[in-house]
Design a protein around this motif. Structure first.
Motif, PDB file in Angstrom:
ATOM      1  N   UNK A 107      10.113 -19.905  23.372  1.00 24.62           N
ATOM      2  CA  UNK A 107       9.363 -20.298  22.182  1.00 24.62           C
ATOM      3  C   UNK A 107      10.355 -20.632  21.070  1.00 24.62           C
ATOM      4  N   UNK A 108      10.121 -21.736  20.393  1.00 17.14           N
ATOM      5  CA  UNK A 108      10.928 -22.166  19.245  1.00 17.14           C
ATOM      6  C   UNK A 108      12.431 -22.065  19.511  1.00 17.14           C
ATOM      7  N   UNK A 109      13.139 -21.212  18.772  1.00 15.63           N
ATOM      8  CA  UNK A 109      14.594 -21.111  18.904  1.00 15.63           C
ATOM      9  C   UNK A 109      15.020 -20.439  20.209  1.00 15.63           C
ATOM     10  N   UNK A 110      14.101 -19.840  20.918  1.00 23.02           N
ATOM     11  CA  UNK A 110      14.413 -19.208  22.199  1.00 23.02           C
ATOM     12  C   UNK A 110      14.484 -20.209  23.346  1.00 23.02           C
ATOM     13  N   UNK A 111      14.170 -21.460  23.090  1.00 24.15           N
ATOM     14  CA  UNK A 111      14.185 -22.497  24.124  1.00 24.15           C
ATOM     15  C   UNK A 111      15.637 -22.863  24.427  1.00 24.15           C
ATOM     16  N   UNK A 112      16.001 -22.854  25.703  1.00 28.43           N
ATOM     17  CA  UNK A 112      17.370 -23.141  26.122  1.00 28.43           C
ATOM     18  C   UNK A 112      17.551 -24.595  26.587  1.00 28.43           C
ATOM     19  N   UNK A 113      16.467 -25.365  26.646  1.00 24.50           N
ATOM     20  CA  UNK A 113      16.529 -26.740  27.153  1.00 24.50           C
ATOM     21  C   UNK A 113      17.048 -27.699  26.092  1.00 24.50           C
ATOM     22  N   UNK A 114      17.731 -28.760  26.532  1.00 27.66           N
ATOM     23  CA  UNK A 114      18.255 -29.760  25.588  1.00 27.66           C
ATOM     24  C   UNK A 114      17.169 -30.735  25.154  1.00 27.66           C
ATOM     25  N   UNK A 115      16.323 -31.173  26.119  1.00 25.35           N
ATOM     26  CA  UNK A 115      15.221 -32.066  25.774  1.00 25.35           C
ATOM     27  C   UNK A 115      14.029 -31.788  26.679  1.00 25.35           C
ATOM     28  N   UNK A 116      12.849 -32.179  26.194  1.00 25.37           N
ATOM     29  CA  UNK A 116      11.621 -31.869  26.925  1.00 25.37           C
ATOM     30  C   UNK A 116      10.528 -32.861  26.555  1.00 25.37           C
ATOM     31  N   UNK A 117       9.528 -32.952  27.424  1.00 28.98           N
ATOM     32  CA  UNK A 117       8.352 -33.766  27.146  1.00 28.98           C
ATOM     33  C   UNK A 117       7.465 -32.925  26.228  1.00 28.98           C
TER      34      UNK A 117
END
Length: 183
Positions: free
Chosen positions: A16-26
């Motif tokens: 969630x929010x800043x906890x996301x480790x992905x660089x980009x997403x749909x």
């Protein structure tokens, strides 16, 4: 214009929010419209502008999918559903009734009434009969006692597993019959 967003308490493994480790997403909005493939920073900014959280709903897909939503409301709804499921869950216990190959009629009837009350509560009954000394030679008599006990409770119960011998112990399990309203 920077929008301040207060993050709710969450587990560290939640994306969630800043906890996301992905660089980009749909990215999908709360209304269901697709914003397309966005970098993490831009997606989070877009969610903050709308006063929502960015939550990864499918990290395994290619590309990963994130949705804008009110995360605290989402968690509340999930916990509510979980609570409802737990309420509907029925815990069945197995209680044991011990018989003897030389049981008298009155004792037999008393134990049958006790087993009936257990079955009425929706619980299972494990019927055990311990063979002592030379009684092991006369297993058929002990099996008859258990069969007679099962037959006495046949109207309200079903035999869940057949009468089995395990060392010097004969046992069988009966369960209450399903009512028409039960699933």
């Amino acid at each position: 214009m920077e929008v301040e967003h207060i993050s709710s308490t969450r587990k560290p493994d939640e994306m969630v929010n800043d906890g996301i480790k992905l660089k980009e997403m749909l990215v999908i909005t709360d209304k269901g419209e697709k914003l397309g493939l966005l970098p993490k920073a831009k997606a989070i900014d877009e969610a903050y502008k709308r006063g929502l959280d960015l939550v990864v709903v499918s990290a395994e897909s290619n590309p990963p999918v994130a949705k804008m939503m009110d995360y605290s409301k989402f968690r509340f709804e999930q916990q509510k559903k979980l609570k409802e499921m737990k309420k509907k869950q029925k815990i069945v216990t197995v209680q044991e009734i011990q018989l003897s190959p030389t049981i008298e009629k009155h004792d037999f009837e008393t134990k049958a009434r006790k087993a009936q009350t257990i079955l009425d509560k929706g619980n299972k009954v494990k019927i055990t009969l311990r063979l002592k000394g030379r009684m092991i030679v006369h297993q058929e008599l002990a099996k008859e006692v258990i069969a007679k006990f099962v037959e006495a409770l046949a109207e309200t119960s079903t035999l869940e597993n057949e009468i089995k011998l395990d060392g010097k112990l004969l046992f069988a399990t009966i369960a209450p019959k399903k009512q028409k309203g039960d699933n």
